[in-house]
Motif scaffolding. Sequence first.
Motif, PDB file in Angstrom:
ATOM      1  N   ARG A   1      -1.353   7.481  -6.467  1.00 36.04           N
ATOM      2  CA  ARG A   1      -2.079   8.470  -5.650  1.00 36.04           C
ATOM      3  C   ARG A   1      -2.136   7.961  -4.222  1.00 36.04           C
ATOM      4  O   ARG A   1      -2.415   6.780  -3.984  1.00 36.04           O
ATOM      5  N   TRP A   2      -1.889   8.855  -3.261  1.00 39.51           N
ATOM      6  CA  TRP A   2      -1.850   8.407  -1.873  1.00 39.51           C
ATOM      7  C   TRP A   2      -3.223   8.374  -1.220  1.00 39.51           C
ATOM      8  O   TRP A   2      -3.464   7.594  -0.295  1.00 39.51           O
ATOM      9  N   GLN A   3      -4.164   9.192  -1.710  1.00 39.68           N
ATOM     10  CA  GLN A   3      -5.467   9.292  -1.037  1.00 39.68           C
ATOM     11  C   GLN A   3      -6.216   7.962  -0.943  1.00 39.68           C
ATOM     12  O   GLN A   3      -6.779   7.645   0.125  1.00 39.68           O
ATOM     13  N   PRO A   4      -6.259   7.131  -2.013  1.00 42.75           N
ATOM     14  CA  PRO A   4      -6.992   5.863  -1.905  1.00 42.75           C
ATOM     15  C   PRO A   4      -6.373   4.863  -0.931  1.00 42.75           C
ATOM     16  O   PRO A   4      -7.019   3.872  -0.581  1.00 42.75           O
ATOM     17  N   GLN A   5      -5.134   5.126  -0.508  1.00 44.64           N
ATOM     18  CA  GLN A   5      -4.465   4.175   0.382  1.00 44.64           C
ATOM     19  C   GLN A   5      -4.698   4.464   1.867  1.00 44.64           C
ATOM     20  O   GLN A   5      -4.331   3.655   2.715  1.00 44.64           O
ATOM     21  N   VAL A   6      -5.329   5.588   2.168  1.00 43.32           N
ATOM     22  CA  VAL A   6      -5.521   5.957   3.574  1.00 43.32           C
ATOM     23  C   VAL A   6      -6.402   4.937   4.288  1.00 43.32           C
ATOM     24  O   VAL A   6      -6.062   4.434   5.373  1.00 43.32           O
ATOM     25  N   ARG A   7      -7.540   4.590   3.676  1.00 47.78           N
ATOM     26  CA  ARG A   7      -8.474   3.697   4.343  1.00 47.78           C
ATOM     27  C   ARG A   7      -7.903   2.290   4.559  1.00 47.78           C
ATOM     28  O   ARG A   7      -7.967   1.768   5.689  1.00 47.78           O
TER      29      ARG A   7
ATOM     30  N   HIS B   1       0.829  -1.211   0.000  1.00 49.28           N
ATOM     31  CA  HIS B   1       0.000   0.000   0.000  1.00 49.28           C
ATOM     32  C   HIS B   1       0.865   1.263   0.000  1.00 49.28           C
ATOM     33  O   HIS B   1       0.527   2.256  -0.666  1.00 49.28           O
ATOM     34  N   LEU B   2       1.964   1.222   0.744  1.00 52.25           N
ATOM     35  CA  LEU B   2       2.857   2.385   0.786  1.00 52.25           C
ATOM     36  C   LEU B   2       3.486   2.633  -0.577  1.00 52.25           C
ATOM     37  O   LEU B   2       3.641   3.789  -1.000  1.00 52.25           O
ATOM     38  N   ARG B   3       3.836   1.564  -1.275  1.00 43.60           N
ATOM     39  CA  ARG B   3       4.420   1.725  -2.608  1.00 43.60           C
ATOM     40  C   ARG B   3       3.401   2.356  -3.566  1.00 43.60           C
ATOM     41  O   ARG B   3       3.737   3.247  -4.346  1.00 43.60           O
ATOM     42  N   ASP B   4       2.147   1.906  -3.480  1.00 46.06           N
ATOM     43  CA  ASP B   4       1.107   2.498  -4.319  1.00 46.06           C
ATOM     44  C   ASP B   4       0.893   3.964  -3.971  1.00 46.06           C
ATOM     45  O   ASP B   4       0.679   4.796  -4.860  1.00 46.06           O
ATOM     46  N   ALA B   5       0.937   4.269  -2.676  1.00 47.12           N
ATOM     47  CA  ALA B   5       0.742   5.655  -2.251  1.00 47.12           C
ATOM     48  C   ALA B   5       1.847   6.553  -2.779  1.00 47.12           C
ATOM     49  O   ALA B   5       1.606   7.703  -3.171  1.00 47.12           O
TER      50      ALA B   5
END
Length: 236
Positions: A167-173, A159-163
């Motif tokens: 885009r980082w916003q979709p990874q917050v949840r 998830h951190l790599r995707d963020a």
Amino acid sequence: MTTKAPDSGAVPPEHTPPFDPAAARRLRRALGLGHDHVAYGMHAAYGMAVPAAAVADWEKGHARPTRPELDALAGALWCTPADLMGSSTSLHAHRRAHGLPLDDVARHIGMDPSTYLSAERTGRWPGTESQATQLAYLLRLPLPDLLDLTGRSEPLARHLRDAATTRWQPQVRPIARLTRLPRRPLERALSTLHEEYQARSAAARNWGEDPASDTTAAVTAYLQQLLPRFWELLRN
């Protein structure tokens, strides 16, 4: 024949907590302190008389601080003892550092002692998330170690790599579900990771993305260190 008496001042390894020499060195340098400054801080604020040479030996891995020394060292470095302790790969060391018998730990978290022993030997967690949480509380394990125990570090890293790279916003949840951390500090940390990665990536593009270039190597190195960088941002 005479037998040499044991050194009464020596501390058996199992009575000392896990310790990360590199973390201690990094935190001290970040504060701009010398070994003598750290030793002075431990004595002045915590009454712990430790020579500067001992602080240097800890950072070199030649020795480990006792639990009281670790607490004083953490205070002198403006961090928590958990920041200076080793990773959860040494679950056995964490338990022994607290002087807890294996059977008592297993009984406390509701696990068969042989099953818990397997966890210490293999580094793989066979229990539930609830049992892992109870163990973390009992052994005062930091959150990164708890995530390692329950197998959540790898999905967190993805998830951190995707963020960072998209885009980082979709990874917050999903990261909030994994870590149970509040959204506000998570958003700040993920936003920073994204900005730092994008800056490095832009520099690499400006240099033509030569695989041998320093900028491209910096991008690769940054992605490899996303997880520790994430925890560093949360601590700060």
